[in-house]
Design a protein around this motif. Structure first.
Motif, PDB file in Angstrom:
ATOM      1  N   GLN A  33       0.687  -1.252  -0.170  1.00  0.00           N
ATOM      2  CA  GLN A  33       0.109  -0.068  -0.152  1.00  0.00           C
ATOM      3  C   GLN A  33       0.768   1.312   0.063  1.00  0.00           C
ATOM      4  N   THR A  34       1.820   1.325  -0.827  1.00  0.00           N
ATOM      5  CA  THR A  34       2.805   2.296  -1.088  1.00  0.00           C
ATOM      6  C   THR A  34       1.840   3.703  -1.651  1.00  0.00           C
ATOM      7  N   ASN A  35       1.895   4.840  -1.223  1.00  0.00           N
ATOM      8  CA  ASN A  35       1.252   5.960  -1.620  1.00  0.00           C
ATOM      9  C   ASN A  35       1.735   6.191  -2.884  1.00  0.00           C
ATOM     10  N   CYS A  36       1.083   6.572  -3.995  1.00  0.00           N
ATOM     11  CA  CYS A  36       1.397   7.316  -5.094  1.00  0.00           C
ATOM     12  C   CYS A  36       0.627   8.527  -4.996  1.00  0.00           C
ATOM     13  N   TYR A  37       1.258   9.791  -5.527  1.00  0.00           N
ATOM     14  CA  TYR A  37       0.595  10.793  -5.390  1.00  0.00           C
ATOM     15  C   TYR A  37       0.426  11.605  -6.871  1.00  0.00           C
ATOM     16  N   ILE A  38      -0.776  12.076  -7.143  1.00  0.00           N
ATOM     17  CA  ILE A  38      -0.889  12.923  -8.296  1.00  0.00           C
ATOM     18  C   ILE A  38      -1.109  14.288  -7.805  1.00  0.00           C
ATOM     19  N   LEU A  39      -0.039  15.243  -8.434  1.00  0.00           N
ATOM     20  CA  LEU A  39      -0.400  16.687  -7.850  1.00  0.00           C
ATOM     21  C   LEU A  39      -0.841  17.185  -9.232  1.00  0.00           C
ATOM     22  N   SER A  40      -1.705  18.166  -9.145  1.00  0.00           N
ATOM     23  CA  SER A  40      -2.233  18.764 -10.341  1.00  0.00           C
ATOM     24  C   SER A  40      -2.561  20.303 -10.068  1.00  0.00           C
ATOM     25  N   LYS A  71      15.405  19.227   8.429  1.00  0.00           N
ATOM     26  CA  LYS A  71      14.774  19.312   7.004  1.00  0.00           C
ATOM     27  C   LYS A  71      13.234  19.400   7.029  1.00  0.00           C
ATOM     28  N   LEU A  72      12.677  18.610   7.914  1.00  0.00           N
ATOM     29  CA  LEU A  72      11.019  18.825   7.899  1.00  0.00           C
ATOM     30  C   LEU A  72      10.638  19.312   9.165  1.00  0.00           C
ATOM     31  N   LEU A  73      11.058  19.098  10.159  1.00  0.00           N
ATOM     32  CA  LEU A  73      10.449  19.826  11.624  1.00  0.00           C
ATOM     33  C   LEU A  73      10.672  21.390  11.492  1.00  0.00           C
ATOM     34  N   VAL A  74      11.379  21.765  10.788  1.00  0.00           N
ATOM     35  CA  VAL A  74      11.609  23.182  10.351  1.00  0.00           C
ATOM     36  C   VAL A  74      10.747  23.831   9.622  1.00  0.00           C
ATOM     37  N   LEU A  75       9.653  23.017   8.971  1.00  0.00           N
ATOM     38  CA  LEU A  75       8.682  23.737   8.141  1.00  0.00           C
ATOM     39  C   LEU A  75       7.543  24.115   8.973  1.00  0.00           C
ATOM     40  N   PRO A  76       6.728  24.886   8.574  1.00  0.00           N
ATOM     41  CA  PRO A  76       5.674  25.515   9.358  1.00  0.00           C
ATOM     42  C   PRO A  76       4.805  24.258   9.966  1.00  0.00           C
ATOM     43  N   GLU A  77       4.574  24.499  11.099  1.00  0.00           N
ATOM     44  CA  GLU A  77       3.689  23.464  11.809  1.00  0.00           C
ATOM     45  C   GLU A  77       2.329  23.021  10.985  1.00  0.00           C
ATOM     46  N   GLU A  78       1.843  24.004  10.429  1.00  0.00           N
ATOM     47  CA  GLU A  78       0.655  23.598   9.616  1.00  0.00           C
ATOM     48  C   GLU A  78       0.914  22.798   8.143  1.00  0.00           C
ATOM     49  N   THR A  79       2.187  22.476   7.690  1.00  0.00           N
ATOM     50  CA  THR A  79       2.335  21.866   6.706  1.00  0.00           C
ATOM     51  C   THR A  79       2.023  20.460   6.675  1.00  0.00           C
ATOM     52  N   VAL A  80       1.066  20.381   5.732  1.00  0.00           N
ATOM     53  CA  VAL A  80       0.821  18.670   5.612  1.00  0.00           C
ATOM     54  C   VAL A  80       1.712  17.936   4.945  1.00  0.00           C
ATOM     55  N   VAL A  81       1.899  16.659   5.780  1.00  0.00           N
ATOM     56  CA  VAL A  81       2.993  15.582   5.286  1.00  0.00           C
ATOM     57  C   VAL A  81       2.060  14.593   4.576  1.00  0.00           C
ATOM     58  N   LEU A  82       2.569  14.321   3.433  1.00  0.00           N
ATOM     59  CA  LEU A  82       2.227  13.254   2.643  1.00  0.00           C
ATOM     60  C   LEU A  82       3.160  12.078   2.711  1.00  0.00           C
ATOM     61  N   PRO A  83       2.861  11.247   3.275  1.00  0.00           N
ATOM     62  CA  PRO A  83       3.976  10.035   3.642  1.00  0.00           C
ATOM     63  C   PRO A  83       3.716   8.980   2.407  1.00  0.00           C
ATOM     64  N   GLY A  84       5.017   8.100   2.473  1.00  0.00           N
ATOM     65  CA  GLY A  84       4.868   6.971   1.479  1.00  0.00           C
ATOM     66  C   GLY A  84       3.906   5.902   1.796  1.00  0.00           C
ATOM     67  N   HIS A  85       3.694   5.798   3.134  1.00  0.00           N
ATOM     68  CA  HIS A  85       2.695   4.686   3.526  1.00  0.00           C
ATOM     69  C   HIS A  85       1.830   5.426   4.557  1.00  0.00           C
ATOM     70  N   GLY A  86       0.576   4.896   4.684  1.00  0.00           N
ATOM     71  CA  GLY A  86      -0.255   5.370   5.822  1.00  0.00           C
ATOM     72  C   GLY A  86      -0.913   6.576   5.385  1.00  0.00           C
ATOM     73  N   SER A  87      -1.506   7.215   6.606  1.00  0.00           N
ATOM     74  CA  SER A  87      -2.447   8.336   6.473  1.00  0.00           C
ATOM     75  C   SER A  87      -1.615   9.665   6.495  1.00  0.00           C
ATOM     76  N   VAL A  88      -2.255  10.714   5.778  1.00  0.00           N
ATOM     77  CA  VAL A  88      -1.749  11.864   5.966  1.00  0.00           C
ATOM     78  C   VAL A  88      -1.572  12.382   7.373  1.00  0.00           C
ATOM     79  N   THR A  89      -0.622  13.287   7.567  1.00  0.00           N
ATOM     80  CA  THR A  89      -0.454  14.055   8.996  1.00  0.00           C
ATOM     81  C   THR A  89      -0.116  15.552   8.812  1.00  0.00           C
TER      82      THR A  89
END
Length: 211
Positions: A12-19, A178-196
């Motif tokens: 269940q690897t997450n593929c993302y389509i960005l449009s 690299k990641l935790l320095v991003l704004p806290e509201e930044t949505v994380v799209l991970p390679g597996h599982g749910s968005v956080t």
């Protein structure tokens, strides 16, 4: 900008389509089931212009050639994993796919360093986030406030580091620097599982308590 998540294959690897506002789109990590991805693109009337890879493990690259050949588009991967596309031992399919070896033709564009990148109307930042694998990268879209983190950071977890080239300390440093320095509201799209989100992981991820 809009994104769609399509979990693919047995892992269940997450593929993302960005449009964007038009019909152009970018495909990130087409791991398997190329037919499902193509069906989605056709149903949505989307035209892929590139394939981006967060890293080159087998479960993230399995449908690369099917999409590349159909749409005649370029594939982007970090230089530290360029050879992994062709090598089942390096990409892991030799060990995990029970004889179903994954080999992908060489990438068209090699990512040599982090920084801003533009493809068509899409502008984003490449962040080097090694640790899960040596050439892992994350793709940060500041204007849309999301980051595609591959297998670096998950909801409530982090990527495994017991595979070839993995390094637990390096991964924690990548996440912190690299990641935790991003704004806290930044949505994380991970390679597996749910968005956080960055804020949620800062507050509740047990692997990051030391940060």
């Amino acid at each position: 900008m809009e994104w769609s998540q399509i979990p693919l294959g047995p892992l269940q690897t997450n593929c993302y389509i960005l449009s964007s506002s038009g019909k152009d789109c970018i495909v990130i990590d087409p791991g398997e089931e190329g037919g499902r991805i193509i069906e989605f693109l056709e149903d949505q009337g989307l035209k892929p212009i590139a394939i981006l890879l967060t890293h080159a493990h087998f479960d993230h690259i399995g449908a690369v050639d099917e999409l590349r050949d159909r749409y005649e588009i370029k594939v982007y991967v970090h230089e530290k994993e360029a050879m992994w596309l062709l090598n089942p031992t390096l990409n892991g399919s030799q060990f995990f796919m029970m004889g179903q070896l994954v080999r992908v033709k060489p990438a068209d564009v090699i990512i040599a360093e982090e920084g801003e990148m533009s493809i068509g109307s899409f502008t984003f930042k490449v962040l080097e986030t090694p640790g899960h694998s040596p050439g892992s990268v994350s793709f940060y879209f500041p204007q849309a406030s999301f980051v595609v983190a591959g297998d670096a950071l998950f909801a409530g977890s982090i990527g495994r580091t017991d595979l070839p080239g993995g390094n637990h300390e390096e991964l924690l440093n990548s996440i912190h620097d690299k990641l935790l320095v991003l704004p806290e509201e930044t949505v994380v799209l991970p390679g597996h599982g749910s968005v956080t989100s960055i804020g949620q992981e800062m507050d509740a991820n047990p692997y990051l308590n030391g940060f």
